[in-house]
Enzyme design. Structure first.
Site, mmCIF file in Angstrom:
data_model
loop_
_atom_site.group_PDB
_atom_site.id
_atom_site.type_symbol
_atom_site.label_atom_id
_atom_site.label_comp_id
_atom_site.label_asym_id
_atom_site.label_seq_id
_atom_site.Cartn_x
_atom_site.Cartn_y
_atom_site.Cartn_z
ATOM 1 N N CYS A 146 -4.802 -41.645 101.132
ATOM 2 C CA CYS A 146 -6.121 -41.518 101.766
ATOM 3 C C CYS A 146 -6.110 -40.784 103.101
ATOM 4 O O CYS A 146 -6.756 -39.751 103.237
ATOM 5 C CB CYS A 146 -6.738 -42.897 101.953
ATOM 6 S SG CYS A 146 -6.976 -43.769 100.394
HETATM 7 N N1 LIG Z 1 -5.922 -46.771 97.122
HETATM 8 C C1 LIG Z 1 -6.497 -47.055 98.288
HETATM 9 O O1 LIG Z 1 -5.892 -47.660 99.184
HETATM 10 C C2 LIG Z 1 -7.923 -46.666 98.544
HETATM 11 C C3 LIG Z 1 -8.641 -47.323 99.546
HETATM 12 C C4 LIG Z 1 -9.964 -46.982 99.776
HETATM 13 C C5 LIG Z 1 -10.543 -45.967 99.036
HETATM 14 N N2 LIG Z 1 -9.821 -45.313 98.085
HETATM 15 C C6 LIG Z 1 -10.506 -44.271 97.322
HETATM 16 O O2 LIG Z 1 -10.908 -44.831 96.078
HETATM 17 C C7 LIG Z 1 -10.864 -43.851 95.035
HETATM 18 C C8 LIG Z 1 -9.944 -44.322 93.922
HETATM 19 O O3 LIG Z 1 -8.646 -44.480 94.462
HETATM 20 P P1 LIG Z 1 -7.505 -45.317 93.734
HETATM 21 O O4 LIG Z 1 -6.445 -45.534 94.755
HETATM 22 O O5 LIG Z 1 -8.069 -46.478 93.007
HETATM 23 O O6 LIG Z 1 -6.988 -44.249 92.662
HETATM 24 P P2 LIG Z 1 -6.012 -44.545 91.423
HETATM 25 O O7 LIG Z 1 -5.369 -43.256 91.102
HETATM 26 O O8 LIG Z 1 -5.175 -45.743 91.687
HETATM 27 O O9 LIG Z 1 -7.013 -44.959 90.254
HETATM 28 C C9 LIG Z 1 -7.976 -44.111 89.752
HETATM 29 C C10 LIG Z 1 -8.124 -44.372 88.273
HETATM 30 O O10 LIG Z 1 -9.185 -43.564 87.802
HETATM 31 C C11 LIG Z 1 -8.849 -43.133 86.494
HETATM 32 N N3 LIG Z 1 -9.679 -41.986 86.164
HETATM 33 C C12 LIG Z 1 -9.507 -40.685 86.496
HETATM 34 N N4 LIG Z 1 -10.519 -39.947 86.019
HETATM 35 C C13 LIG Z 1 -11.352 -40.799 85.363
HETATM 36 C C14 LIG Z 1 -12.572 -40.633 84.653
HETATM 37 N N5 LIG Z 1 -13.162 -39.458 84.549
HETATM 38 N N6 LIG Z 1 -13.140 -41.722 84.101
HETATM 39 C C15 LIG Z 1 -12.560 -42.934 84.219
HETATM 40 N N7 LIG Z 1 -11.406 -43.151 84.894
HETATM 41 C C16 LIG Z 1 -10.815 -42.090 85.443
HETATM 42 C C17 LIG Z 1 -7.367 -42.867 86.557
HETATM 43 O O11 LIG Z 1 -6.779 -42.877 85.266
HETATM 44 C C18 LIG Z 1 -6.898 -44.013 87.446
HETATM 45 O O12 LIG Z 1 -6.507 -45.136 86.684
HETATM 46 C C19 LIG Z 1 -10.421 -42.559 95.725
HETATM 47 O O13 LIG Z 1 -11.555 -41.867 96.130
HETATM 48 C C20 LIG Z 1 -9.666 -43.061 96.953
HETATM 49 O O14 LIG Z 1 -9.649 -42.114 97.996
HETATM 50 C C21 LIG Z 1 -8.535 -45.658 97.804
#
Ligand SMILES: NC(=O)c1ccc[n+]([C@@H]2O[C@H](COP(=O)([O-])OP(=O)(O)OC[C@H]3O[C@@H](n4cnc5c(N)ncnc54)[C@H](O)[C@@H]3O)[C@@H](O)[C@H]2O)c1
Length: 287
Positions: free
Chosen positions: A261
């Site tokens: 992030c």
């Molecule tokens: N990980 C963190 O600490 C954190 C904290 C706050 C915000 N975020 C934000 O949250 C969002 C998600 O992050 P994350 O860490 O959960 O990512 P991640 O990679 O762990 O999970 C995302 C999931 O989305 C799935 N995916 C991708 N395209 C898709 C689609 N079209 N339809 C359905 N599923 C789909 C992937 O297969 C994956 O399992 C991002 O924008 C990130 O910046 C992350």
């Protein structure tokens, strides 16, 4: 809750899966859609697909239905989009996951549903990218569905702060959309939920939070290098400055920012502002 409301989570990663489980814990019927077959299989077997104490504790108690098929989204009252928002090698935001997730939500939308984008995005993404995907299908916001943004703040692995106790901000396109989104988050989060003036302000909150952290860490790391040459103990200085009870927030030197992030999110604002003719020189320097 009389009849269980159906909550769908698109993207079952570090953000989506804890959120899905928290909603299930609070009595919603929860389904998850993720094209990652292995992840889906693991969740349906009650095994967390990644190391996360919160998920490992809740998954066996509150099983959710995960699927790699988007039709699982049908008949949802609330749809939460939690897909990745990375940058490419030139640091340009990649919106493809948000676009495909929104398209899947639009194809399977039930009339009157609330759609919430939780992924981190720059201001303007809900209005300029997400909303048109629904409008192209003839769906009008505020009439056929509601659209909100609630940026996720989770810090995976944090023993104190989790999806159930971190305060949230919410922005939406219509008053009813905002009040529905606030109501939903109040039902799953035991912390204040702040309604923002608009969806753009809600989008900006998250980029500002992470840029603030990025800039402060860059600043203290620069000080550490300078003070090393000057024979000054940076940690002692920060501890000293931290005795000021206002207007100072201690940050300590480290190897720099990492993870998904902090090194990425500032570029969402830098690149978007560039299109409006503004150069975020300070934010770029911190990167
Ligand atoms: N990980 C963190 O600490 C954190 C904290 C706050 C915000 N975020 C934000 O949250 C969002 C998600 O992050 P994350 O860490 O959960 O990512 P991640 O990679 O762990 O999970 C995302 C999931 O989305 C799935 N995916 C991708 N395209 C898709 C689609 N079209 N339809 C359905 N599923 C789909 C992937 O297969 C994956 O399992 C991002 O924008 C990130 O910046 C992350």
């Amino acid at each position: 809750m009389s009849k269980k409301q159906k909550v769908s989570v698109i993207g079952l990663g570090y953000v989506g899966l804890p959120l899905a489980l928290r909603a299930a814990e609070r009595g919603y019927e929860v389904v998850g859609y993720d094209p990652d077959r292995d992840k889906v299989a693991s969740i349906n077997e009650g095994q967390s697909p990644f190391e996360d104490d919160f998920v490992s504790e809740l998954l066996p108690k509150y099983p959710i239905k995960a699927s790699e098929k988007e039709d699982v989204l049908r008949e949802s009252d609330i749809v939460l989009i939690c897909v990745p928002t990375p940058v490419d090698e030139m640091q340009n935001p990649i919106y493809d996951y948000v676009v495909s997730a929104a398209a899947a939500a639009a194809r399977n939308l039930r009339s009157g549903a609330l759609v919430v984008l939780e992924s981190t995005v720059n201001p303007g993404v809900s209005e300029e990218i997400v909303l048109p995907i629904f409008e192209k299908k003839g769906l009008q916001v505020g009439r056929d569905f509601f659209l909100a943004h609630c940026p996720e703040r989770i810090n995976p692995g944090d023993p104190k702060w989790n999806v159930g106790n971190i305060p949230r901000v919410v922005g939406a396109f219509t008053e009813e959309g905002a009040s529905r989104a606030v109501k939903f988050y109040r039902s799953i989060v035991d912390a204040p939920i702040k309604a923002m003036k608009s969806i753009r302000e809600a989008e900006a909150v998250k980029v500002v939070e992470n840029s603030f952290r990025d800039i402060n860490i860059a600043f203290v790391n620069e000080l550490a290098q300078s003070f090393d040459r000057l024979g000054i103990d940076i940690v002692d200085v920060i501890d000293g400055a931290a005795t000021k009870p206002f207007a100072f927030l201690p940050h300590y030197p480290s190897c720099g920012v990492g993870g998904h992030c902090i090194p990425v999110d500032p570029y969402y604002l830098i690149e978007y502002a560039k299109k409006a003719g503004f150069d975020h020189r300070f934010m770029r320097a911190a990167r």
